[in-house]
Design a protein around this motif. Structure first.
Motif, mmCIF file in Angstrom:
data_model
loop_
_atom_site.group_PDB
_atom_site.id
_atom_site.type_symbol
_atom_site.label_atom_id
_atom_site.label_comp_id
_atom_site.label_asym_id
_atom_site.label_seq_id
_atom_site.Cartn_x
_atom_site.Cartn_y
_atom_site.Cartn_z
ATOM 1 N N SER A 197 92.974 69.976 -10.304
ATOM 2 C CA SER A 197 91.597 70.052 -9.819
ATOM 3 C C SER A 197 90.660 69.874 -11.007
ATOM 4 O O SER A 197 90.069 70.823 -11.510
ATOM 5 C CB SER A 197 91.378 71.388 -9.100
ATOM 6 N N THR A 366 95.753 70.561 -5.106
ATOM 7 C CA THR A 366 94.444 69.913 -5.085
ATOM 8 C C THR A 366 94.227 69.369 -3.671
ATOM 9 O O THR A 366 95.176 68.926 -3.026
ATOM 10 C CB THR A 366 94.413 68.772 -6.117
ATOM 11 N N ASP B 363 88.606 75.777 -12.923
ATOM 12 C CA ASP B 363 88.464 74.468 -12.268
ATOM 13 C C ASP B 363 87.012 74.125 -11.922
ATOM 14 O O ASP B 363 86.770 73.222 -11.135
ATOM 15 C CB ASP B 363 89.344 74.383 -11.018
#
Lengths: 514, 514
Positions: A197, A366, B363
């Motif tokens: 990600s 992801t 992230d």
């Protein structure tokens, strides 16, 4: 005794130790875990058992006595005072709020820098010329192509796109990425790829499987703050290897590797953030040579490699490496757009496997839809066209920034001429940097990032600023650079007039307000 | 001396210490960091400096001598032998591959369980009746509504959806979630919400800011394996509080809190995974009471709360709490679909803030597009319709599974009747569980999850299996349950015939092959 008192001290906290002790004992009394008449341990014994000076405990007991919670009695010691009882045996309605921050661990104390949020919040300030954000220009986002593919795929196989997918990434995207990297000279298969990600997650996973608190990690100086934050959060001690006008100081890198036996070396060899510099082929070989000799893995962050203004891509360390000593990170955030949070890591399968095990605990996978749409976008050959377009556009923006600098910069200001990426690293004349420059520029409605953000020690770098030309139109870049240069001129002039300088020095915003 | 030898031992590794020492010294010799004639430290001194028994070092030196890498010379000690030189001074082409696994940290050793990937890989085995996966049925995914909104929004404001967004989550979604939770009785604002990449990320962030290695965390027994993995990866020692037919054992929970002073209590009070049980209102109050008394925060995982078969939602611990002692986790994965990776955490703003600081390092943000489309989907009121539909559908599936159990289960098999969620927890007759049942069912093309997966000790639970009715049509559920029951019958019968039991016991697949 200490076990029963259950006093946990956070030595990294800004709360003084005596107040931490007071708070802990106060909680125990208020929650009736220490009843009226309970004899507290003698000051000296408590001090020894929790590892503080006796005077610290004395101060804590004084505070508690002042609050009426405890009383000293000659010959009987220090007792919990009466009057703290809560009616009834049910703690239900009478409990104090949970004191969460007392419960945070040491890791939490290392994560306290809002820099990224603060920079992101700048994106929404429309009235300021944004030479700060390292974010691609929204007007170049290939939104219509992406939207078309997204709609087609959702119409065609909706359930598959909304399902869980493999933690390592969907095979269509991993195969494309492995092929793409093989075309650049790397040798790897789809088992050597982990879809992440964003590259931020890739670096975080590496830090979390490799770094033991106290390990040394070498970073370039200057370097990307988001990477330094991640490494520090994992407990790394950061040591900087300087970049000078000729690039990375290989001689110093060798000294550092010899002296510190570091766990990792984090580098951005192509169009580095913030310096805009690239590693020469000779330096690439020298870095790998040192990595092999000293057994220090290299983490190559290649986020800007596709945004080159010359005739071809630069070779990557990963593709040059012959020993499997390089972990490679990249992202779609700079070459396409950042909101999808899709990047990838490449490396030896045993490392990718360990990163995958951790990532499935962190967030499972992801997003399947973003991965599938990106894979299809690339498969249709649309990425190559998009990249050709943005290379030309960003080259024009770089040229506009360089032209403005050479037109408006005062004597003593210097800068590099990047061959790719988003950044120009400007060296300021003496006394022209720091928070004063920020303040003047904020009033003049132009943003940049001060150099301190890019140094591991947080102090160096005040004689530099980073100018990003990615986000604004060429005309706005010119105006923005002109305003920055005017502010620098103003500060140079005030150097000769210290009175006015002092007047302005009050009430400055902290660095974190950027 | 040890510093120079640079021997790092991993005491959690399955590689014996003497082999770790041998490997480390072998690497140093092969890479010429220890030249020919270099005198190794005396066995006793090395043993002391790295904290092992002398006999361990003796064994390592014996191994190295047997490989010809070192030689003992009376009066001169142990020297590195000749013949290991590599030609030339350039390590470039002659270096050995980087030994990554030697460089992993202790954290990495705690993350070694591929259970989630293995369960996810089952989703693609079309020929097996899947009573294993805790995943919603793909045919219920509201794909067309989602696709329509996605296309409309990409057409209308594409750039905004492809941009970075705030690490805490976009305000449209946070406001919706806060309002939704206020309607359930909680008192919070949008600053009390963090949008996460699935509830898995929420729990991971909590574990990472709260758990110090060695801390005790209480989990239900049985409990969700993905949560136990995350907590263990953060270094927690897990202690289980049993669930029996009457629910959670409050008396044991109090004993555990008193004895261990745990850092957290992780619970899934609504339609628990795997037991399908829910906490009674009285038990909810008792749990909160203990949390207040013992100052132990509660993590409430509410992933299944919307999938109720009665007339209304159950109250959450979070909404009942009056002291801010509960952190709340939820996700869109079970109520809509899992591939987008969107969930949320709710809690006191100081905790949400610390989680946000860590998540932006991990992230940066949850994908902007998925957040925006979900927020719009909810705003248009589509979620409520969808939930009404799936409640009815899953109720039918539960009924099919219960009917099949009562039709086919052999004597001695028992199970609960869940009022929501995805799971039935079956108690098996003696001798009918374990890997043998797995093997027979695999041959019969039906999957379930064996009970061991849900116990912190990894050993208990072999007398239970989890049957998930979420993923298959009612007719397939009936067939699948029939096959499982037939396998249980077969094993009971073989109990009286131990010979055939032993024959079949060879070549079993490990649990991780599920």
């Amino acid at each position: 005794m200490n076990d029963f008192l259950d006093i946990r001290l956070d030595r990294d906290s800004r709360t003084p130790l005596y107040l931490q002790i007071r708070n802990a004992i106060r909680d125990l009394i208020t929650e009736q875990l220490l009843p009226t008449g309970f004899r507290l341990p003698p000051e000296r014994r408590l001090a020894v058992s929790i590892g503080v000076n006796r005077s610290t405990v004395v101060k804590a007991y004084e505070e508690l006595a002042a609050e009426g919670l405890i009383q000293s009695h000659v010959g009987r010691g220090t007792l919990v005072a009466g009057g703290n009882e809560v009616q009834g045996r049910d703690a239900w309605k009478t409990s104090l709020p949970m004191r969460w921050t007392h419960l945070f661990n040491r890791q939490a104390a290392r994560v306290n820098d809002p820099l990224i949020s603060d920079l992101l919040s700048q994106l929404t300030q429309a009235d300021t010329i944004n030479l700060a954000a390292g974010v691609p220009a929204a007007e170049f986002y290939p939104a219509s192509g992406f939207a078309r593919i997204c709609s087609e795929m959702l119409a065609c196989k909706p359930q598959e796109l909304l399902e869980y997918s493999a933690p390592q990434g969907i095979i269509e995207l991993r195969s494309y990425l492995a092929r793409h990297m093989r075309e650049r000279g790397a040798s790897l298969g789809s088992d050597g790829i982990l879809v992440t990600s964003g590259s931020q997650q890739g670096l975080e996973l590496i830090a979390r499987i490799m770094v033991e608190p106290g390990d040394t990690v070498i970073v370039e100086e200057p370097s990307y703050p988001g990477a330094m934050q991640v490494l520090r959060a994992a407990g790394a001690r950061l040591v900087g290897v300087p970049l000078d006008n000729n690039g990375i100081r290989i001689d110093i890198l060798e000294q550092l590797m010899h002296r510190y036996r570091p766990k990792l070396f984090y580098t951005m060899p192509a169009f580095q953030n913030p310096s805009g510099m690239s590693m020469s082929e000779g330096d690439c070989r020298a870095v790998l040579d040192l990595s092999y000799r000293y057994h220090v893995p290299v983490v190559e962050d290649d986020a800007y490699c596709e945004i080159y203004f010359g005739s071809q891509r630069r070779p990557s360390l990963f593709a040059t490496d012959v020993c499997g000593a390089v972990l490679y990170l990249n992202t779609f955030s700079k070459m396409m757009f950042p909101g999808l949070r899709v990047g990838w890591a490449a490396g030896p399968p045993e490392v990718i496997r360990q990163m995958t095990l951790l990532r499935q605990l962190a967030d499972i996978n992801t997003g399947t839809l973003p991965q599938a749409v990106l894979a299809e976008y690339c498969r249709q050959g649309l990425l190559a066209n998009h990249l050709a377009m943005i290379r030309e556009q960003y080259r024009q923006r770089r040229d506009a920034a360089l032209q403005a600098l050479s037109d408006f910069a005062p004597p003593g200001m210097s800068w590099n001429e990047p061959e790719g990426g988003f950044y120009i690293w400007c060296h300021l004349p003496p006394g022209a940097g720091g928070e004063m420059l920020l303040r003047i520029c904020r009033n003049a409605q132009v943003g940049f990032v001060p150099g301190e953000a890019f140094f591991a020690d947080g102090n160096s770098g005040s004689d530099h600023i980073r100018i990003s030309y990615s986000r604004c139109h060429p005309a706005a870049i010119r105006t923005g650079v002109e305003r920055v240069c005017a502010a620098v001129r103003k500060l140079i002039k005030e150097q000769g007039n210290p009175r006015s300088g002092r007047q302005n020095a009050e009430g400055l915003a902290p660095l974190a307000m950027l």
